[in-house]
Motif scaffolding. Structure first.
Motif, PDB file in Angstrom:
ATOM      1  N   LEU A   1      -0.502  -2.948   1.754  1.00  0.00           N
ATOM      2  CA  LEU A   1       0.744  -2.334   1.299  1.00  0.00           C
ATOM      3  C   LEU A   1       1.742  -3.415   0.935  1.00  0.00           C
ATOM      4  O   LEU A   1       2.201  -4.151   1.795  1.00  0.00           O
ATOM      5  CB  LEU A   1       1.311  -1.422   2.385  1.00  0.00           C
ATOM      6  CG  LEU A   1       0.482  -0.167   2.659  1.00  0.00           C
ATOM      7  CD1 LEU A   1       1.115   0.659   3.768  1.00  0.00           C
ATOM      8  CD2 LEU A   1       0.329   0.682   1.411  1.00  0.00           C
ATOM      9  N   ASP A   2       2.063  -3.518  -0.336  1.00  0.00           N
ATOM     10  CA  ASP A   2       3.078  -4.489  -0.720  1.00  0.00           C
ATOM     11  C   ASP A   2       4.423  -3.780  -0.752  1.00  0.00           C
ATOM     12  O   ASP A   2       4.504  -2.559  -0.637  1.00  0.00           O
ATOM     13  CB  ASP A   2       2.712  -5.197  -2.024  1.00  0.00           C
ATOM     14  CG  ASP A   2       2.888  -4.314  -3.229  1.00  0.00           C
ATOM     15  OD1 ASP A   2       3.244  -3.134  -3.051  1.00  0.00           O
ATOM     16  OD2 ASP A   2       2.670  -4.790  -4.348  1.00  0.00           O
ATOM     17  N   PRO A   3       5.502  -4.558  -0.839  1.00  0.00           N
ATOM     18  CA  PRO A   3       6.813  -3.943  -0.612  1.00  0.00           C
ATOM     19  C   PRO A   3       7.217  -2.849  -1.596  1.00  0.00           C
ATOM     20  O   PRO A   3       8.025  -2.002  -1.261  1.00  0.00           O
ATOM     21  CB  PRO A   3       7.772  -5.134  -0.712  1.00  0.00           C
ATOM     22  CG  PRO A   3       6.938  -6.333  -0.432  1.00  0.00           C
ATOM     23  CD  PRO A   3       5.592  -6.013  -0.992  1.00  0.00           C
ATOM     24  N   LYS A   4       6.652  -2.842  -2.800  1.00  0.00           N
ATOM     25  CA  LYS A   4       7.073  -1.844  -3.786  1.00  0.00           C
ATOM     26  C   LYS A   4       6.975  -0.437  -3.203  1.00  0.00           C
ATOM     27  O   LYS A   4       5.883   0.048  -2.921  1.00  0.00           O
ATOM     28  CB  LYS A   4       6.161  -1.930  -5.006  1.00  0.00           C
ATOM     29  CG  LYS A   4       6.716  -2.772  -6.127  1.00  0.00           C
ATOM     30  CD  LYS A   4       5.870  -2.552  -7.365  1.00  0.00           C
ATOM     31  CE  LYS A   4       6.496  -3.084  -8.612  1.00  0.00           C
ATOM     32  NZ  LYS A   4       5.625  -2.824  -9.775  1.00  0.00           N
ATOM     33  N   PRO A   5       8.081   0.244  -3.064  1.00  0.00           N
ATOM     34  CA  PRO A   5       8.073   1.492  -2.305  1.00  0.00           C
ATOM     35  C   PRO A   5       7.062   2.522  -2.812  1.00  0.00           C
ATOM     36  O   PRO A   5       7.073   2.879  -3.974  1.00  0.00           O
ATOM     37  CB  PRO A   5       9.505   2.002  -2.445  1.00  0.00           C
ATOM     38  CG  PRO A   5      10.307   0.769  -2.635  1.00  0.00           C
ATOM     39  CD  PRO A   5       9.439  -0.127  -3.475  1.00  0.00           C
ATOM     40  N   THR A   6       6.238   2.967  -1.908  1.00  0.00           N
ATOM     41  CA  THR A   6       5.289   4.091  -2.043  1.00  0.00           C
ATOM     42  C   THR A   6       4.321   3.998  -3.228  1.00  0.00           C
ATOM     43  O   THR A   6       3.471   4.857  -3.391  1.00  0.00           O
ATOM     44  CB  THR A   6       5.999   5.466  -2.133  1.00  0.00           C
ATOM     45  OG1 THR A   6       6.676   5.562  -3.366  1.00  0.00           O
ATOM     46  CG2 THR A   6       6.937   5.691  -0.979  1.00  0.00           C
TER      47      THR A   6
ATOM     48  N   GLU B   1       0.214  -7.833   7.478  1.00  0.00           N
ATOM     49  CA  GLU B   1       1.300  -8.500   6.770  1.00  0.00           C
ATOM     50  C   GLU B   1       0.707  -9.415   5.708  1.00  0.00           C
ATOM     51  O   GLU B   1      -0.406  -9.925   5.881  1.00  0.00           O
ATOM     52  CB  GLU B   1       2.080  -9.426   7.717  1.00  0.00           C
ATOM     53  CG  GLU B   1       2.656  -8.784   8.932  1.00  0.00           C
ATOM     54  CD  GLU B   1       3.872  -7.979   8.583  1.00  0.00           C
ATOM     55  OE1 GLU B   1       4.918  -8.574   8.349  1.00  0.00           O
ATOM     56  OE2 GLU B   1       3.747  -6.740   8.525  1.00  0.00           O
ATOM     57  N   LYS B   2       1.508  -9.684   4.681  1.00  0.00           N
ATOM     58  CA  LYS B   2       1.128 -10.661   3.668  1.00  0.00           C
ATOM     59  C   LYS B   2       0.756 -11.997   4.333  1.00  0.00           C
ATOM     60  O   LYS B   2      -0.248 -12.618   4.013  1.00  0.00           O
ATOM     61  CB  LYS B   2       2.335 -10.872   2.751  1.00  0.00           C
ATOM     62  CG  LYS B   2       2.009 -11.361   1.376  1.00  0.00           C
ATOM     63  CD  LYS B   2       3.289 -11.368   0.542  1.00  0.00           C
ATOM     64  CE  LYS B   2       3.129 -12.341  -0.603  1.00  0.00           C
ATOM     65  NZ  LYS B   2       4.381 -12.494  -1.356  1.00  0.00           N
TER      66      LYS B   2
ATOM     67  N   GLU C   1       9.763 -10.676   3.467  1.00  0.00           N
ATOM     68  CA  GLU C   1       8.782 -10.045   2.586  1.00  0.00           C
ATOM     69  C   GLU C   1       9.430  -9.191   1.508  1.00  0.00           C
ATOM     70  O   GLU C   1       8.845  -8.985   0.447  1.00  0.00           O
ATOM     71  CB  GLU C   1       7.774  -9.227   3.401  1.00  0.00           C
ATOM     72  CG  GLU C   1       6.472  -9.060   2.644  1.00  0.00           C
ATOM     73  CD  GLU C   1       5.397  -8.326   3.418  1.00  0.00           C
ATOM     74  OE1 GLU C   1       5.487  -8.238   4.649  1.00  0.00           O
ATOM     75  OE2 GLU C   1       4.468  -7.823   2.757  1.00  0.00           O
TER      76      GLU C   1
ATOM     77  N   VAL D   1      14.305  -3.136  -6.905  1.00  0.00           N
ATOM     78  CA  VAL D   1      13.498  -2.791  -5.735  1.00  0.00           C
ATOM     79  C   VAL D   1      14.009  -3.560  -4.514  1.00  0.00           C
ATOM     80  O   VAL D   1      14.163  -3.016  -3.426  1.00  0.00           O
ATOM     81  CB  VAL D   1      12.011  -3.115  -5.981  1.00  0.00           C
ATOM     82  CG1 VAL D   1      11.197  -2.803  -4.740  1.00  0.00           C
ATOM     83  CG2 VAL D   1      11.477  -2.344  -7.170  1.00  0.00           C
TER      84      VAL D   1
ATOM     85  N   LEU E   1       7.878  -4.211   6.701  1.00  0.00           N
ATOM     86  CA  LEU E   1       8.730  -3.542   5.719  1.00  0.00           C
ATOM     87  C   LEU E   1       9.538  -2.455   6.414  1.00  0.00           C
ATOM     88  O   LEU E   1       9.060  -1.848   7.371  1.00  0.00           O
ATOM     89  CB  LEU E   1       7.855  -2.908   4.629  1.00  0.00           C
ATOM     90  CG  LEU E   1       6.880  -3.868   3.928  1.00  0.00           C
ATOM     91  CD1 LEU E   1       5.929  -3.094   3.028  1.00  0.00           C
ATOM     92  CD2 LEU E   1       7.653  -4.899   3.122  1.00  0.00           C
TER      93      LEU E   1
ATOM     94  N   SER F   1      10.109   2.986   3.781  1.00  0.00           N
ATOM     95  CA  SER F   1      10.093   2.473   2.409  1.00  0.00           C
ATOM     96  C   SER F   1       8.789   2.807   1.694  1.00  0.00           C
ATOM     97  O   SER F   1       8.718   2.784   0.475  1.00  0.00           O
ATOM     98  CB  SER F   1      10.340   0.962   2.394  1.00  0.00           C
ATOM     99  OG  SER F   1       9.319   0.278   3.083  1.00  0.00           O
ATOM    100  N   GLN F   2       7.738   3.106   2.446  1.00  0.00           N
ATOM    101  CA  GLN F   2       6.436   3.407   1.840  1.00  0.00           C
ATOM    102  C   GLN F   2       6.080   4.885   1.923  1.00  0.00           C
ATOM    103  O   GLN F   2       4.920   5.249   1.751  1.00  0.00           O
ATOM    104  CB  GLN F   2       5.334   2.600   2.533  1.00  0.00           C
ATOM    105  CG  GLN F   2       5.467   1.103   2.394  1.00  0.00           C
ATOM    106  CD  GLN F   2       5.004   0.590   1.047  1.00  0.00           C
ATOM    107  OE1 GLN F   2       4.231   1.246   0.352  1.00  0.00           O
ATOM    108  NE2 GLN F   2       5.489  -0.569   0.664  1.00  0.00           N
TER     109      GLN F   2
ATOM    110  N   ARG G   1       4.134  -1.507   8.159  1.00  0.00           N
ATOM    111  CA  ARG G   1       4.004  -1.671   6.711  1.00  0.00           C
ATOM    112  C   ARG G   1       4.890  -0.687   5.958  1.00  0.00           C
ATOM    113  O   ARG G   1       4.637  -0.395   4.787  1.00  0.00           O
ATOM    114  CB  ARG G   1       2.538  -1.527   6.272  1.00  0.00           C
ATOM    115  CG  ARG G   1       1.588  -2.539   6.889  1.00  0.00           C
ATOM    116  CD  ARG G   1       2.037  -3.979   6.758  1.00  0.00           C
ATOM    117  NE  ARG G   1       2.152  -4.416   5.372  1.00  0.00           N
ATOM    118  CZ  ARG G   1       2.985  -5.361   4.953  1.00  0.00           C
ATOM    119  NH1 ARG G   1       3.777  -5.975   5.793  1.00  0.00           N
ATOM    120  NH2 ARG G   1       3.024  -5.691   3.689  1.00  0.00           N
TER     121      ARG G   1
END
Lengths: 395, 395
Positions: A301-306, A331-332, B23, B31, B186, B190-191, B214
């Motif tokens: 899961l990267d930070p870009k929401p959803t 985590e990354k 992150e 974003v 995160l 947010s996800q 996450r």
């Protein structure tokens, strides 16, 4: 010949490779035996692959003992076999206290430098006229008496420079000091097979590795999204190091023609999504053919929401098999740390292969549009076609 | 009042809580701003929940600064907010080199004990008439000159007993020595949302925690498989600590009646499998109602060969949403280590709740039998019934 060899071995102190494993030490004898046999088999194959001479592998009391030409090399060789907790190049002796103490002293003489601190850790399984505490005290005091002054040694039980380990078993005792850490886990193949989606990103290989460590046998799978045949299978090769086989079959599907056949003039988000779903469908179909119980993706899961969770919903909907995301909670930084710990290769710079990634956004995408379009381009037939053209590469 | 307070603060050295995050420092401004705002909002709510006084939260250059009554308590309070890498109770000063050096010396005086080693680490963002190296040298040499002899201090850059950190920013500089580590990750929510299947085993809570870290907002869900109402929601409560809300809704479905309604005289493996699939279907239905994008299970691969992967295939087949298994690549020991690190509670001893577990084996199970039986007991209607009876408990 052999007696000559043994003399050589004694100067090198150790004469056996001791291998420890733990998670498969189950209560159920039948399952345990099956897993232990699988572990021993893989260790045997690994040693052969690495060209190491050995003449006996013995399993006893939750340990595996290997007699061979170079115990230390054997210890290093087995570290990539999942199931191995640690290995140690040890001296096998009789179980009499005197003999154990004498040999521990020899080891101490060999390994302890001036001004160093040491500890003795003994464990005992079976019947002996001494306790493990007795051994520790006796060995420790003997070392201090014989070497303490000349080498200025001191005992440090918390954080010693060197540790002497003694394991007294029913028939034999083992003395060693250097431990090689393995990865633990379960023998590869004990949990069945999964299809591993490999790509340009090392995350795909790390995801595969994590599942293999839990006993999964990998079916490595790439989608080549270019016209070119110059395929860099570094990730499949890296995974192969962890299975005790001379070869591994890699499956590669031609994805370029199909990508080109999707009309250019559709919503780009919709197109991206279509392609991701197509990839999953191809993976599922091949997985079924290869008797794999599911597919593994390197998605995190990267930070870009959803964006990513929604993608995974769409993938799930396209899939007929479970999709595993072993990196989903990472985590990354944890992913990068794992890569460094494993010394896995870097990402490919050429984007030869397909990698899963979410569309920019989900504007203009509806389930209806998606299904309509999938019907229009006859996805099932496309999938069939791609799977028929899958090539097998032995690495 | 305030001036009196500031005097108190200076004796305690620090006057601000500095919060670091990384992150979500993305390239895309839109974003990034959204995620930063979410993080600040959750920090604000967390401080209020913990009853801590603060009068300003400022975001600047990848740091959040909080002015409040007790910077150190503020630092501790924010550690359970996902997104926070670390916090530090710092002194905010002007950016002149002299003032920074003078205040660093004050901090050194306060924290350095006799015979201790120290290091100075400076970073600089913006324009200043000095480099970060200049700062380090100047501060280090001043400390040595003023305190070195009386306290027998020495510099140790590799492994110092204490470190003095200096961050010179455009407008202000910050000096601190003690770092409180957060979890990174995160901001929760947010996800999007996922339904977390909680049960008697702490693994279910750990799986939920990993997804929350996450950025997932949890919908905690239990199936009560007993007649009793004495429900121990310790795992949901533990997860609640990581969201900045006074309450969290827990969803509990009555599973006992349904279990009883399944005929006793069928193959026990088939029955086990039916129940697991029923649970997934209930979870999916509720997840859809609560706008969750998938469901989270605490399943890991135990050594029993292929039992679990096969179960997951059957669950996948029963599910309409992605199923996440964040512990799937974890060793047994890694799971226990994580539990200890997080100080999560032990497993429940009473088996009040349903936990997923594979059948003894898959003998006598065919897809046809399974589907037939599911039709016979009208699974869809059962699911509907259970979901209608779900109760909501606010914790």
């Amino acid at each position: 010949m052999r007696s000559y060899f043994w003399v050589g071995c004694l100067t090198k102190f150790s004469n056996v490779a001791l291998i420890a494993y733990s998670e498969i030490l189950l209560k159920s004898d039948a399952v345990r035996k099956r897993l232990e046999d699988l572990l021993v088999k893989q260790i045997r194959l690994r040693l052969k692959l690495d060209g190491l001479n050995f003449w006996r592998i013995r399993k006893e009391g939750g340990r595996i003992y290997i007699l061979g030409e170079n115990p230390e090399e054997i210890c290093r060789s087995v570290l990539k076999v999942f199931g191995v907790d640690f290995s140690a190049s040890a001296l096998e002796t009789e179980t009499g206290q005197e003999e154990i103490v004498e040999n521990s002293l020899k080891l101490a003489e060999k390994i302890l430098g001036e001004n160093e601190s040491f500890a003795v850790r003994a464990r005992r399984v079976g019947k002996h006229p001494y306790t493990s505490k007795d051994l520790e005290v006796k060995i420790g005091s003997t070392i201090l008496k014989k070497l303490g002054e000349s080498k200025s040694l001191k005992v440090n039980l918390e954080n010693p420079d060197k540790t002497i380990f003694v394991e007294a078993r029913e028939k034999k005792a083992y003395i060693y000091s250097k431990i090689f850490r393995g990865w633990g886990g379960l023998p590869v193949g004990s949990q069945g097979r999964l299809l591993i989606f490999l790509g340009n990103n090392v995350k795909t290989a790390l995801a595969g590795w994590l599942m293999m460590k839990r006993g999964v046998f990998p079916i490595p799978f790439y989608l080549n999204q270019t016209n070119k045949d110059e395929e860099d299978f570094r990730f499949a090769k890296t995974l192969k190091d962890y299975i005790s086989q001379p070869n591994l079959k890699v499956y590669v599907a031609p994805f370029k023609k199909i990508l080109d056949s999707i009309p250019q003039n559709i919503n780009s988000n919709l197109k991206t999504l279509l392609i991701q779903r197509l990839a999953v469908k191809v993976g599922c179909k091949l997985a079924n053919l290869k008797k794999a119980l599911g597919i593994v993706l390197g998605v995190s899961l990267d930070p870009k929401p959803t964006q990513t969770l929604r993608l995974l919903s769409y993938l799930e909907d396209a899939s007929t098999l479970p999709i595993f995301h072993p990196l989903i909670g990472f985590e990354k930084k944890e992913i990068e740390d794992l890569r460094l710990k494993l010394n896995f290769p870097e990402n490919l710079t050429k984007k030869t292969f397909f990698d899963f990634s979410p569309p920019e956004n989900y504007n203009g995408i509806t389930d209806e549009k998606l299904k309509n379009f999938e019907e229009k381009i006859d996805v099932e037939k496309l999938v069939e076609k791609i799977v028929n053209e899958v090539k097998v590469v032995k690495i």
